[in-house]
Design a protein around this motif. Structure first.
Motif, short mmCIF file in Angstrom:
data_model
loop_
_atom_site.label_atom_id
_atom_site.label_comp_id
_atom_site.label_asym_id
_atom_site.label_seq_id
_atom_site.Cartn_x
_atom_site.Cartn_y
_atom_site.Cartn_z
N GLU A 179 29.34 16.51 -17.72
CA GLU A 179 28.17 15.88 -17.15
C GLU A 179 27.53 15.02 -18.25
O GLU A 179 27.26 15.53 -19.35
N LEU A 180 27.35 13.76 -17.95
CA LEU A 180 26.64 12.88 -18.89
C LEU A 180 25.25 12.65 -18.31
O LEU A 180 25.10 12.30 -17.14
N ARG A 181 24.26 12.88 -19.15
CA ARG A 181 22.88 12.78 -18.67
C ARG A 181 22.16 11.68 -19.48
O ARG A 181 22.14 11.72 -20.71
N LEU A 182 21.60 10.73 -18.76
CA LEU A 182 20.89 9.61 -19.41
C LEU A 182 19.42 9.69 -19.04
O LEU A 182 19.06 9.70 -17.86
N GLU A 183 18.58 9.81 -20.08
CA GLU A 183 17.12 9.81 -19.84
C GLU A 183 16.68 8.34 -19.78
O GLU A 183 16.81 7.62 -20.78
N LEU A 184 16.20 7.89 -18.64
CA LEU A 184 15.87 6.47 -18.46
C LEU A 184 14.51 6.13 -19.05
O LEU A 184 13.59 6.95 -19.04
N THR A 185 14.42 4.91 -19.56
CA THR A 185 13.14 4.46 -20.09
C THR A 185 12.16 4.24 -18.93
O THR A 185 11.01 4.66 -18.99
N GLU A 186 12.66 3.58 -17.88
CA GLU A 186 11.83 3.35 -16.69
C GLU A 186 12.42 4.13 -15.51
O GLU A 186 13.59 3.96 -15.20
N PRO A 187 11.66 4.96 -14.82
CA PRO A 187 12.21 5.68 -13.66
C PRO A 187 12.66 4.70 -12.58
O PRO A 187 12.11 3.62 -12.45
N MET A 188 13.68 5.13 -11.81
CA MET A 188 14.20 4.30 -10.72
C MET A 188 13.95 5.01 -9.41
O MET A 188 13.93 6.23 -9.34
N THR A 189 13.75 4.22 -8.37
CA THR A 189 13.55 4.82 -7.05
C THR A 189 14.88 4.94 -6.31
O THR A 189 15.09 5.87 -5.52
N ALA A 190 15.78 4.01 -6.54
CA ALA A 190 17.07 4.06 -5.86
C ALA A 190 18.15 3.58 -6.81
O ALA A 190 17.88 2.83 -7.76
#
Lengths: 308, 253
Positions: free
Chosen positions: A229-240
């Motif tokens: 599992e690769l997990r990326l913490e996003l800088t800006e949240p995404m809705t879709a």
């Protein structure tokens, strides 16, 4: 080299009609540590009991050192030591007497020096004159191991050796097992604790509902079945999820704050670079990334659930 | 033959007897002494001789048999039942021993204990009454055969029993009435004809009668028949044990 234990199409139906084993095939190599995993009532103890001679099989054959466990029971049982699941001990006997008895009942001449060595190896020497009722649970389990080793077996069965044992003692048990392996003893252990199998076993077998679902070298098993599992913490949240990522097995987590990419351990590494490239192309930035490999426990749960 | 295993089981069982000396030896000796005081000395002094033998001497063989039967059944059954109860039986069943060797160890120990206690009681009795033994070899034969037979019976009970209540049924509820009604304290000639006939269905009659004959040459039944009957009981017990071993009854199922 011929396997030291060879089990072919083994079945067991108890008097009440319960089918505990449904045609198990298994080969165990000399000197290895095999962990048998399985939920309660899976058939682990029945399997061990048949190999050790405690339970008569309904069908199939078990060979130990090339000898049939029913016809040549003297040869096979002399090679085997058994540490049972329950702390069954003669409460009023001393440690010394009960371990000496074990050696005698396995047909070996009395050998005080050997008994002394076994007791010292298991840190029981100081307790040799104590009766078993005076010992703690952990000490009693050591006595059971000493009893099983008193006749110098080539194969040792440990049925749930660390059930109800505290962490320190569990570590000590693992050290004992490791030392036995160095001495060339083949070890078969059943366990509920996945970390135990993960820690000490060379191979892992999974039993459920009286069937052996798989037997694999532990490392190969983790590699083959282990999902990553690769997990990326996003800088800006995404809705879709953007359509461009549709080709990848990705999903959003933490209300769009993280992107999870699931992939198989083998053959998919190249796709990670492509995924990261696609993210950059989409202008999606991330501040951190981590990967996780599924544990034996995840694999086990999945196998048993699939079976159910 | 795994002699080491037979020896290990035998010595383990005999060690249990040493550990529970009070219960194993002192208790039956005390009980028997009480019988001698009450029936031999107190009441017995008012009872006339039976077949020319003082009453105290007359009841001695029966008292030894009563204790021998009770002890052999109790020891034979607890020896195998206790490991079943605690779970330690796993070790014997997973050891390279044949069932015959397990039997030799347990039954040998139970019979030895029974014989030791029987001989102690004989010694105790000699303090209270004058005892003569007309046929010492036959006395030993009766004693040994009875000890083996009833230790075997105990072993069978120990395997069959699922709880302590079942374990105690034979020694507590079956052996005492059979012994009391089997001519231990009287000659069956003293009974009305109907009860004499009934007594012949009591296996203990043959044991007591044959054993008493070896002391005083008086018997309710021909000693040859007594011997044959003990042989028959032995064969019955051995057949049952053979069946248990063949089927794994309550041991490997």
């Amino acid at each position: 080299m011929a396997p030291i234990v060879s089990i072919r199409n083994l079945t067991k139906v108890y008097g009440n009609g319960f089918q505990a084993l449904k045609g198990v095939d298994l080969e165990i190599e000399e000197g290895e540590i095999l962990a048998l995993l399985g939920p309660n009532g899976a058939g682990k103890t029945t399997l061990i009991s048949i190999v050790c001679g405690l339970v008569n099989p309904s069908g199939g054959q078990v060979l130990v050192g090339g000898n049939d466990v029913v016809k040549d029971f003297r040869k096979t049982r002399a090679m085997i030591g058994l540490v049972p699941q329950e702390l069954t001990t003669d409460q009023f006997e001393t440690v010394w007497n009960t371990v000496t008895f074990s050696r005698g009942v396995h047909g070996k001449k009395a050998d005080p020096a050997r008994i002394e060595a076994v007791l010292k190896d298991l840190s029981l020497w100081e307790k040799r004159n104590n009766t078993l009722r005076e010992l703690s649970g952990g000490m009693k389990r050591r006595v059971l191991i000493a009893k099983a080793l008193a006749h110098d077996p080539r194969i040792l069965f440990l049925d749930e050796p660390t059930a109800g044992v505290d962490v320190t003692l569990r570590r000590e048990m693992w050290q004992v097992v490791e030392k036995l392996r160095q001495d060339g003893v083949t070890i078969i252990l059943t366990t509920h604790y996945i970390e135990e199998a993960e820690e000490i076993a060379d191979r892992v077998g999974v039993i459920s509902g009286g069937e052996l679902l798989l037997v694999e070298a532990k490392a190969a098993l983790m590699k083959k079945l282990g999902r990553k599992e690769l997990r990326l913490e996003l800088t800006e949240p995404m809705t879709a999820l953007p359509e461009a990522l549709g080709a990848y097995n990705v999903s959003l987590a933490e209300n769009g704050g993280a992107l999870i990419y699931e992939y198989q351990g083998e053959g998919e590494q190249g796709r990670i670079a492509m995924l990261l490239g696609a993210l950059t192309a989409q202008g999606i930035e991330f501040r951190d990334l981590s990967t996780r490999q599924s544990s034996l426990e995840d694999i086990f749960v999945e196998l048993v659930e699939k079976k159910a | 033959m795994n002699f080491e295993a037979v020896k290990a089981i035998y010595l383990f069982e005999m060690a249990r007897m040493r550990r529970t000396l009070l219960q194993s030896v002192v208790s039956p000796v005390l009980t028997t002494s009480l019988y001698f005081i009450v029936f031999g000395t107190a009441i017995g002094s008012r009872i006339e001789q039976i077949d020319g033998i003082s009453y105290g001497a007359f009841i001695t063989p029966g008292l030894i048999m009563l204790t021998l039967l009770t002890q052999c059944i109790a020891n034979g059954s607890i020896g195998i039942y206790f490991p079943k109860f605690t779970g330690t039986i796993y070790e014997i069943l997973s050891a390279p021993v044949a069932m015959t060797e397990i039997l030799l160890g347990y039954v040998g120990a139970a019979a030895s204990k029974g014989l030791i206690i029987g001989l102690i009681i004989l010694g105790t009795a000699s303090f209270f009454v004058d005892i003569s033994i007309a046929h010492p070899v036959m006395m030993v034969v009766f004693l040994v055969l009875t000890a083996i037979t009833f230790s075997l019976a105990g072993f069978i009970i120990g395997i069959w029993a699922k709880n302590f209540e079942q374990l105690n049924i034979m020694p507590m509820l079956v052996v005492p009435p059979l012994t009391f009604l089997g001519g231990s304290f009287y000659s069956i000639d003293m009974l009305p004809p109907f009860w004499q006939t009934v007594s012949h269905f009591n296996p203990v009659l043959y044991l007591v009668s044959g054993f008493r004959w070896s002391f005083y040459e008086i018997a309710d039944v021909n000693p040859v028949i007594s011997l044959a009957m003990i042989g028959l009981f032995l064969v019955i017990c051995l057949s049952l044990v053979a069946w248990i071993f063949r089927t794994g009854y309550r041991l490997r199922n």
